[in-house]
Motif scaffolding. Sequence first.
Motif, PDB file in Angstrom:
ATOM      1  N   PHE B  12       0.840  -1.204   0.000  1.00 21.11           N
ATOM      2  CA  PHE B  12       0.000   0.000   0.000  1.00 21.11           C
ATOM      3  C   PHE B  12       0.867   1.243   0.000  1.00 21.11           C
ATOM      4  O   PHE B  12       0.921   1.983   0.927  1.00 21.11           O
ATOM      5  CB  PHE B  12      -0.912   0.013   1.229  1.00 21.11           C
ATOM      6  N   HIS B  13       1.590   1.400  -1.042  1.00 18.77           N
ATOM      7  CA  HIS B  13       2.344   2.642  -1.109  1.00 18.77           C
ATOM      8  C   HIS B  13       2.494   3.044  -2.556  1.00 18.77           C
ATOM      9  O   HIS B  13       3.500   3.581  -2.972  1.00 18.77           O
ATOM     10  CB  HIS B  13       3.703   2.463  -0.450  1.00 18.77           C
ATOM     11  N   LYS B  14       1.458   2.788  -3.308  1.00 17.88           N
ATOM     12  CA  LYS B  14       1.626   2.929  -4.741  1.00 17.88           C
ATOM     13  C   LYS B  14       1.507   4.369  -5.198  1.00 17.88           C
ATOM     14  O   LYS B  14       2.190   4.795  -6.102  1.00 17.88           O
ATOM     15  CB  LYS B  14       0.606   2.061  -5.460  1.00 17.88           C
ATOM     16  N   GLN B  15       0.617   5.126  -4.540  1.00 21.63           N
ATOM     17  CA  GLN B  15       0.392   6.473  -5.051  1.00 21.63           C
ATOM     18  C   GLN B  15       1.148   7.533  -4.272  1.00 21.63           C
ATOM     19  O   GLN B  15       0.884   8.711  -4.436  1.00 21.63           O
ATOM     20  CB  GLN B  15      -1.097   6.802  -5.000  1.00 21.63           C
ATOM     21  N   ALA B  16       2.043   7.107  -3.407  1.00 19.71           N
ATOM     22  CA  ALA B  16       2.754   8.105  -2.607  1.00 19.71           C
ATOM     23  C   ALA B  16       3.471   9.064  -3.540  1.00 19.71           C
ATOM     24  O   ALA B  16       4.029   8.683  -4.551  1.00 19.71           O
ATOM     25  CB  ALA B  16       3.746   7.428  -1.701  1.00 19.71           C
ATOM     26  N   SER B  17       3.420  10.331  -3.185  1.00 21.58           N
ATOM     27  CA  SER B  17       3.943  11.333  -4.101  1.00 21.58           C
ATOM     28  C   SER B  17       5.457  11.441  -4.003  1.00 21.58           C
ATOM     29  O   SER B  17       6.088  12.050  -4.836  1.00 21.58           O
ATOM     30  CB  SER B  17       3.306  12.673  -3.804  1.00 21.58           C
ATOM     31  N   LEU B  18       6.028  10.860  -2.971  1.00 18.06           N
ATOM     32  CA  LEU B  18       7.476  10.970  -2.809  1.00 18.06           C
ATOM     33  C   LEU B  18       8.152   9.682  -3.254  1.00 18.06           C
ATOM     34  O   LEU B  18       7.638   8.589  -3.000  1.00 18.06           O
ATOM     35  CB  LEU B  18       7.801  11.168  -1.333  1.00 18.06           C
ATOM     36  N   PRO B  19       9.280   9.799  -3.897  1.00 16.52           N
ATOM     37  CA  PRO B  19      10.006   8.586  -4.252  1.00 16.52           C
ATOM     38  C   PRO B  19      10.744   8.053  -3.021  1.00 16.52           C
ATOM     39  O   PRO B  19      11.904   8.359  -2.809  1.00 16.52           O
ATOM     40  CB  PRO B  19      10.976   9.069  -5.332  1.00 16.52           C
ATOM     41  N   VAL B  20      10.068   7.298  -2.187  1.00 17.87           N
ATOM     42  CA  VAL B  20      10.690   6.824  -0.954  1.00 17.87           C
ATOM     43  C   VAL B  20      10.941   5.323  -1.063  1.00 17.87           C
ATOM     44  O   VAL B  20      10.176   4.601  -1.687  1.00 17.87           O
ATOM     45  CB  VAL B  20       9.799   7.108   0.271  1.00 17.87           C
ATOM     46  N   SER B  21      11.988   4.904  -0.427  1.00 17.86           N
ATOM     47  CA  SER B  21      12.257   3.470  -0.457  1.00 17.86           C
ATOM     48  C   SER B  21      11.392   2.803   0.601  1.00 17.86           C
ATOM     49  O   SER B  21      11.132   3.353   1.660  1.00 17.86           O
ATOM     50  CB  SER B  21      13.735   3.221  -0.175  1.00 17.86           C
ATOM     51  N   ASN B  22      10.953   1.598   0.285  1.00 21.97           N
ATOM     52  CA  ASN B  22       9.993   0.942   1.165  1.00 21.97           C
ATOM     53  C   ASN B  22      10.596   0.453   2.466  1.00 21.97           C
ATOM     54  O   ASN B  22       9.878   0.086   3.375  1.00 21.97           O
ATOM     55  CB  ASN B  22       9.341  -0.220   0.417  1.00 21.97           C
ATOM     56  N   ALA B  23      11.925   0.464   2.545  1.00 22.16           N
ATOM     57  CA  ALA B  23      12.572  -0.001   3.766  1.00 22.16           C
ATOM     58  C   ALA B  23      12.158   0.851   4.963  1.00 22.16           C
ATOM     59  O   ALA B  23      12.153   0.382   6.094  1.00 22.16           O
ATOM     60  CB  ALA B  23      14.081   0.045   3.604  1.00 22.16           C
ATOM     61  N   TYR B  24      11.800   2.114   4.713  1.00 20.23           N
ATOM     62  CA  TYR B  24      11.434   3.001   5.824  1.00 20.23           C
ATOM     63  C   TYR B  24       9.941   3.028   6.071  1.00 20.23           C
ATOM     64  O   TYR B  24       9.469   3.773   6.895  1.00 20.23           O
ATOM     65  CB  TYR B  24      11.911   4.419   5.534  1.00 20.23           C
ATOM     66  N   ASP B  25       9.184   2.226   5.320  1.00 22.52           N
ATOM     67  CA  ASP B  25       7.740   2.286   5.482  1.00 22.52           C
ATOM     68  C   ASP B  25       7.338   1.917   6.898  1.00 22.52           C
ATOM     69  O   ASP B  25       7.939   1.040   7.519  1.00 22.52           O
ATOM     70  CB  ASP B  25       7.070   1.310   4.509  1.00 22.52           C
ATOM     71  N   PRO B  26       6.319   2.590   7.398  1.00 23.24           N
ATOM     72  CA  PRO B  26       5.856   2.235   8.739  1.00 23.24           C
ATOM     73  C   PRO B  26       5.213   0.851   8.716  1.00 23.24           C
ATOM     74  O   PRO B  26       4.450   0.536   7.808  1.00 23.24           O
ATOM     75  CB  PRO B  26       4.827   3.328   9.035  1.00 23.24           C
ATOM     76  N   THR B  27       5.581   0.026   9.669  1.00 21.55           N
ATOM     77  CA  THR B  27       4.952  -1.284   9.743  1.00 21.55           C
ATOM     78  C   THR B  27       4.551  -1.571  11.183  1.00 21.55           C
ATOM     79  O   THR B  27       5.177  -1.071  12.131  1.00 21.55           O
ATOM     80  CB  THR B  27       5.911  -2.400   9.293  1.00 21.55           C
ATOM     81  N   ALA B  28       3.506  -2.362  11.328  1.00 21.72           N
ATOM     82  CA  ALA B  28       3.070  -2.804  12.644  1.00 21.72           C
ATOM     83  C   ALA B  28       3.073  -4.321  12.642  1.00 21.72           C
ATOM     84  O   ALA B  28       2.368  -4.943  11.862  1.00 21.72           O
ATOM     85  CB  ALA B  28       1.680  -2.250  12.938  1.00 21.72           C
ATOM     86  N   GLU B  29       3.893  -4.892  13.505  1.00 30.21           N
ATOM     87  CA  GLU B  29       3.955  -6.349  13.606  1.00 30.21           C
ATOM     88  C   GLU B  29       3.054  -6.745  14.765  1.00 30.21           C
ATOM     89  O   GLU B  29       3.256  -6.297  15.899  1.00 30.21           O
ATOM     90  CB  GLU B  29       5.394  -6.742  13.899  1.00 30.21           C
ATOM     91  N   LEU B  30       2.042  -7.542  14.483  1.00 25.05           N
ATOM     92  CA  LEU B  30       1.026  -7.799  15.492  1.00 25.05           C
ATOM     93  C   LEU B  30       1.131  -9.237  15.995  1.00 25.05           C
ATOM     94  O   LEU B  30       1.119 -10.172  15.207  1.00 25.05           O
ATOM     95  CB  LEU B  30      -0.361  -7.553  14.898  1.00 25.05           C
ATOM     96  N   VAL B  31       1.248  -9.387  17.313  1.00 24.30           N
ATOM     97  CA  VAL B  31       1.317 -10.719  17.915  1.00 24.30           C
ATOM     98  C   VAL B  31       0.246 -10.798  18.988  1.00 24.30           C
ATOM     99  O   VAL B  31       0.115  -9.911  19.821  1.00 24.30           O
ATOM    100  CB  VAL B  31       2.708 -10.972  18.542  1.00 24.30           C
ATOM    101  N   ARG B  32      -0.533 -11.897  18.936  1.00 24.10           N
ATOM    102  CA  ARG B  32      -1.665 -12.006  19.854  1.00 24.10           C
ATOM    103  C   ARG B  32      -1.421 -13.136  20.835  1.00 24.10           C
ATOM    104  O   ARG B  32      -1.102 -14.254  20.440  1.00 24.10           O
ATOM    105  CB  ARG B  32      -2.920 -12.306  19.021  1.00 24.10           C
ATOM    106  N   HIS B  33      -1.507 -12.849  22.139  1.00 25.60           N
ATOM    107  CA  HIS B  33      -1.440 -13.892  23.168  1.00 25.60           C
ATOM    108  C   HIS B  33      -2.742 -13.818  23.942  1.00 25.60           C
ATOM    109  O   HIS B  33      -2.924 -12.909  24.743  1.00 25.60           O
ATOM    110  CB  HIS B  33      -0.278 -13.649  24.121  1.00 25.60           C
ATOM    111  N   GLY B  34      -3.636 -14.785  23.720  1.00 24.65           N
ATOM    112  CA  GLY B  34      -4.917 -14.765  24.424  1.00 24.65           C
ATOM    113  C   GLY B  34      -5.658 -13.487  24.122  1.00 24.65           C
ATOM    114  O   GLY B  34      -5.869 -13.144  22.960  1.00 24.65           O
ATOM    115  N   ASP B  35      -6.015 -12.725  25.174  1.00 28.65           N
ATOM    116  CA  ASP B  35      -6.721 -11.488  24.895  1.00 28.65           C
ATOM    117  C   ASP B  35      -5.785 -10.290  24.997  1.00 28.65           C
ATOM    118  O   ASP B  35      -6.201  -9.183  25.254  1.00 28.65           O
ATOM    119  CB  ASP B  35      -7.946 -11.329  25.807  1.00 28.65           C
ATOM    120  N   GLU B  36      -4.502 -10.550  24.806  1.00 28.68           N
ATOM    121  CA  GLU B  36      -3.567  -9.432  24.783  1.00 28.68           C
ATOM    122  C   GLU B  36      -2.927  -9.347  23.409  1.00 28.68           C
ATOM    123  O   GLU B  36      -2.514 -10.338  22.837  1.00 28.68           O
ATOM    124  CB  GLU B  36      -2.488  -9.628  25.854  1.00 28.68           C
TER     125      GLU B  36
END
Lengths: 272, 400
Positions: B12-36
């Motif tokens: 999801f970074h196709k229309q970004a107006s800046l030529p940025v490298s994807n290495a700096y893209d914000p990412t969220a790594e989600l890990v679920r333990h029970g209800d946490e």
Amino acid sequence: MAETSHSATPTRRPTPQDVNDREVVIRVRGLEVGFGTKTIMKDLDLDVYRGEILGFVGASGTGKSVLTRAILGLVPKRTGTIEVFGEDLDALSPQSRKAIEQRWGVLFQQGALFSSLTVKQNVQVPMREYLSISERLLDELAMLKIEMVGLKPDAADKFPSDLSGGMIKRASLARALALDPEIVFLDEPTSGLDPIGAGEFDDLISTLQQTLGLTVFMVTHDLDSLHSVCDRIAALAEGKIIASGPIDTMLASNHPWLRAYFHGKRARAALA
Amino acid sequence: MAGAIARDPNSFHKQASLPVSNAYDPTAELVRHGDELKATLSGQWTAARSEAVEHEAAALEDAARGAHRVLIDLARIERLDTLGAWVLDRTRHELGGRSQRADFVGAKPEHRILLDEIAYRGFQQLPPPRRSSIIDFLAQVGESVVDAGKDVVRGTSFLGEVVVALLRVIIDPRRFRVASIVHHLEMVGFRGVPIIALISFLVGCIVAQQGIFQLQRFGASTFVVNLVGILTLRELAVLLTSIMVAGRSGSAFTAEIGSMKMREEVDALRVMGLDPVEVLVLPRMIAIVVALPLLTFIAAMAALFGGGLVAWAYGGITPEVYLSRLQQTISQSPSTFMVGLIKAPFMALVIGVIASLEGLAVQGSAESLGRQVTASVVKAIFMVIVVDGLFAMFFAAINY
């Protein structure tokens, strides 16, 4: 705000004096600017370091605004190089130049708000142009910037013609901050404001500089601003930078104009 | 749904107006333990990557559905600006609103300052005022009718002020500003001659050409002289001149007086005890009232000359015949010549009053000046034509 494992106490950002190897964000070398047969500045060198507030002084008509406009690319230069974020502005492709332009914001002396748009729409102009975000976030961010610069929320839907001078400066600053720039150019931000308003504006600039890590390039005549918020001062006279450094350097200088400027009656009153 | 939720940072970074490298893209790594739920954020959460920031935050909010506790680890965020901080704090706040506990952990000191400063809060949205387009339309029509009525009243009372100022000047002739009047006479009258003569000449040519062309069919092409003579002297000369003067001098009056009003020069006059109507308006009114009949006369002559030229070249009517027929036509109804000239000073008054009033109505901004100049020209031309119509009715009624 909830804090669980980590208890970080808010600390002041390191001021430029603390850092030895300071990164230069604007480097001007051998700049010559003139109109027709008149040369306004020649062989001018200037460095602006990351995270500092640089106050830029000079007598009226010496070309402070011209230098600012030359850095911004609004006035053509004859010779010399201007590097911003380590990139020579002349050598850049139009696209990279655009990318640089998104990393600076400008507060013009008269505010230069678009008169046909409300304050909120003014702040959203650069956002709409360069960010692809939802309408909701667009509204929230505009309101956030408007509050950050100390305007009341009801100012958001007003037109520039309905604002006072101080509010215009604040609204214009909000627009300059719209894209979270790294450098902000302020052209006489406190001129035309009453002393209380000017003092508040100084505090605002200093707060924003600390929280957002801004580099501020400020053209000013306001001795109080120079004393209270500027980390470093550069003085322009005879088409060159005649001195630069903290206020103490300025006070110690023997240059006649600097002596007159920093040891005049008004300056003594501001120092006291 | 336990376990890591894999996420492609490039998707999801196709229309970004800046030529940025994807290495700096914000990412969220989600890990679920029970209800946490533990979200480990990394990359640059900045305006330059705004689209990805919003997308990641929305994904985080979705994934947190059903989790009682959400930990958002900020330690690996490289850069954060107000946009990123706002989106993150908004996410945390909204999770909190769903009776979940959401907390930030591991924020770097500078990010913590920013998050504290930003501190999400809702902005009250003023509800847009309810509008119905029909009612709006009717209201606007009503408003413009009322405005037009007010304009008439203001114009009349302003004309009264001008007359009073004129009387004061007549009683005390030292206050007569000769230099100013001469200056405006030059600007309105003398400098207006070339353009007004030229367009009248051209219109005279066109009327004669059309007249000959149409009348030829009935073998009555010599009547073109009557057509050009009466039309020019009664209507065309004064109308063309008035419209040109409204555009040329009326707009100049509004702009001059308006810019003085804008820079408080009018107020400066007033505090010095000088009457702006007497100093600024009266000389202009006198100049325009004197100049417009003169210009009308010149316009009439230019149009008759143009008509004569075309009649000669295109219709074969020699100048002698043209002139004698013209004389005959005009002497049949001697009022023809006067009808045009009588109207001219009234046109001048209308143009002068409207231009001065609009100039004095300018507020403190350049936009206001531009708006009033436009309004001045539009209203003046409109009123010139209305006045011409009223005169036509009047002259018809008295058989003049």
